[in-house]
Write an enzyme that holds these catalytic residues in place. Structure first.
Site, PDB file in Angstrom:
ATOM      1  N   ASP A  38       0.831  -1.209   0.000  1.00 26.03           N
ATOM      2  CA  ASP A  38       0.000   0.000   0.000  1.00 26.03           C
ATOM      3  C   ASP A  38       0.867   1.261   0.000  1.00 26.03           C
ATOM      4  O   ASP A  38       1.978   1.258   0.543  1.00 26.03           O
ATOM      5  CB  ASP A  38      -0.921  -0.020   1.228  1.00 26.03           C
ATOM      6  CG  ASP A  38      -2.115   0.908   1.048  1.00 26.03           C
ATOM      7  OD1 ASP A  38      -2.337   1.414  -0.069  1.00 26.03           O
ATOM      8  OD2 ASP A  38      -2.831   1.124   2.053  1.00 26.03           O
ATOM      9  N   ASN A  86     -10.902  -2.727  -5.537  1.00 26.62           N
ATOM     10  CA  ASN A  86     -10.105  -1.786  -6.342  1.00 26.62           C
ATOM     11  C   ASN A  86     -10.758  -1.458  -7.697  1.00 26.62           C
ATOM     12  O   ASN A  86     -10.345  -0.506  -8.364  1.00 26.62           O
ATOM     13  CB  ASN A  86      -8.677  -2.293  -6.544  1.00 26.62           C
ATOM     14  CG  ASN A  86      -7.802  -2.181  -5.305  1.00 26.62           C
ATOM     15  OD1 ASN A  86      -6.898  -2.981  -5.085  1.00 26.62           O
ATOM     16  ND2 ASN A  86      -8.050  -1.167  -4.472  1.00 26.62           N
TER      17      ASN A  86
HETATM   18  C1  IPE Z   1      -5.387  -2.786  -0.327  1.00 26.87           C
HETATM   19  O1  IPE Z   1      -5.035  -1.464  -0.504  1.00 26.87           O
HETATM   20  C2  IPE Z   1      -5.389  -3.500  -1.652  1.00 26.87           C
HETATM   21  C3  IPE Z   1      -4.073  -3.713  -2.255  1.00 26.87           C
HETATM   22  C4  IPE Z   1      -2.932  -3.392  -1.721  1.00 26.87           C
HETATM   23  C5  IPE Z   1      -4.085  -4.363  -3.537  1.00 26.87           C
HETATM   24  P1  IPE Z   1      -6.125  -0.318  -0.682  1.00 26.87           P
HETATM   25  O2  IPE Z   1      -5.383   0.953  -0.838  1.00 26.87           O
HETATM   26  O3  IPE Z   1      -7.074  -0.676  -1.776  1.00 26.87           O
HETATM   27  O4  IPE Z   1      -6.898  -0.382   0.707  1.00 26.87           O
HETATM   28  P2  IPE Z   1      -7.849   0.689   1.405  1.00 26.87           P
HETATM   29  O5  IPE Z   1      -8.864   1.108   0.404  1.00 26.87           O
HETATM   30  O6  IPE Z   1      -6.986   1.837   1.836  1.00 26.87           O
HETATM   31  O7  IPE Z   1      -8.417  -0.026   2.577  1.00 26.87           O
HETATM   32  C1  IPE Z   2      -1.517   0.144  -3.418  1.00 24.57           C
HETATM   33  O1  IPE Z   2      -1.255   1.513  -3.446  1.00 24.57           O
HETATM   34  C2  IPE Z   2      -1.672  -0.433  -4.806  1.00 24.57           C
HETATM   35  C3  IPE Z   2      -3.004  -0.951  -5.130  1.00 24.57           C
HETATM   36  C4  IPE Z   2      -4.030  -0.970  -4.330  1.00 24.57           C
HETATM   37  C5  IPE Z   2      -3.188  -1.481  -6.466  1.00 24.57           C
HETATM   38  P1  IPE Z   2      -2.436   2.567  -3.498  1.00 24.57           P
HETATM   39  O2  IPE Z   2      -2.758   2.849  -4.923  1.00 24.57           O
HETATM   40  O3  IPE Z   2      -3.570   2.103  -2.676  1.00 24.57           O
HETATM   41  O4  IPE Z   2      -1.753   3.841  -2.854  1.00 24.57           O
HETATM   42  P2  IPE Z   2      -2.416   4.871  -1.857  1.00 24.57           P
HETATM   43  O5  IPE Z   2      -2.967   4.094  -0.711  1.00 24.57           O
HETATM   44  O6  IPE Z   2      -3.484   5.575  -2.630  1.00 24.57           O
HETATM   45  O7  IPE Z   2      -1.296   5.770  -1.448  1.00 24.57           O
HETATM   46 MG    MG Z   3      -4.037   2.351  -0.728  1.00 20.40          MG
END
Ligand code: IPE
Ligand code: IPE
Ligand code: MG
Length: 262
Positions: A38, A86
């Site tokens: 994340d 996602n």
């Molecule tokens: C969790 O991260 C999913 C992945 C790392 C693929 P998110 O960024 O989607 O999670 P939330 O929405 O902050 O809980």
């Molecule tokens: C995790 O990074 C990657 C995926 C969920 C695919 P994020 O895209 O959630 O990054 P933040 O949380 O917005 O910084």
């Molecule tokens: Mg995220």
């Protein structure tokens, strides 16, 4: 830097193997590490870049992590790449991610084979683009007989969806008269999960400081040790992985029991 990996983004695993750092006890390494990757978007925003550049940088962090886990003798790495939630992101970001998965898999498959990695994709793969599904099938087939690290990539994965699907399959077998409900135990249930045959993670790492599971491996993480780091995923490096493993080795795992007598 002597590691070709750091300078050549076109190969997944190459260069000399990294020895296990002295701070770690080989005998007490986690056999299975899971990671919620994340913070890609925040990493990009802090640099004034579009979010998707964070995802590109995140791929390099995953390659580094896989390489280190493999070198250090960790048996399995499971990474959360795309959750069932996602899909709620802007269409452009979702399309970019799907294209990125396809490009990276295509590019890295040879290296994965060479390093004897066993790659599997866990999740409901049917809604993924056709080209990506084909590549996934090819990568899985071509690496399934390997004897190296087991690398599980959770793609369109959701813990609740996985549990519901497992329950439905058992119910169907009961309805067909093939299964006695009284014989359903934890092992029978776990056989219906995407992770069937894989041991439960010992350690869960979540980057970027968020303190939640986000629907990841709800069943399998029942007794995992949790390590949450402020490091954003694209910055996750050897020092960050080492810190997670040192933290893990400082824990007393009780599984509901009591500490052994001193
Ligand atoms: C969790 O991260 C999913 C992945 C790392 C693929 P998110 O960024 O989607 O999670 P939330 O929405 O902050 O809980
Ligand atoms: C995790 O990074 C990657 C995926 C969920 C695919 P994020 O895209 O959630 O990054 P933040 O949380 O917005 O910084
Ligand atoms: Mg995220």
């Amino acid at each position: 830097m002597s590691r070709a990996l750091a300078t050549n983004s076109h190969s997944l695993l190459r260069g000399a193997r990294q020895p296990l750092p002295a701070a770690l006890d080989q005998a007490r390494l986690p056999a299975h590490v899971a990671v919620i990757m994340d913070g890609n978007g925040r990493w990009a925003r802090r640099r004034g870049l579009p979010r998707v550049m964070g995802h590109r940088a995140g791929v390099e962090a995953l390659k580094r992590t896989l390489r280190l886990c493999s070198d250090w003798g960790i048996g399995a790495l499971t990474a959360y790449a795309f959750s069932t939630e996602n899909w709620n992101r802007p269409g452009e970001e979702v399309s970019f991610l799907m294209a990125l998965f396809e490009r990276v898999l295509q590019r890295e498959l040879e290296g994965l084979e060479r390093e004897r990695v066993r790659i599997r994709f866990l999740g409901d793969l049917a809604p993924l683009p056709g080209g990506l599904q084909q590549l996934i099938a090819e990568a899985t087939a071509r690496t399934q007989a390997n004897d190296g690290i087991r690398f599980n990539v959770c793609t369109n994965y959701g813990g609740r969806a996985e549990l519901v699907a497992a329950a439905r399959r058992l119910a169907e077998r009961v309805a067909r008269g093939e299964l006695d409900p009284a014989s359903i135990d934890e092992a029978a249930f776990a056989e219906g999960l995407h992770t069937a045959g894989e041991r439960d993670p010992d350690l869960l790492i979540r980057t970027s400081g968020e303190q939640r599971l986000s629907n990841f491996l709800l069943w399998q993480l029942a007794y995992a040790e949790l390590h949450i780091t402020e490091v954003l995923w694209p910055d996750f490096d050897e020092a960050a992985l080492l810190a997670a493993l040192v933290d893990y080795q400082s824990r007393q795992r009780r599984f509901g029991g009591v500490d052994p007598a001193p």
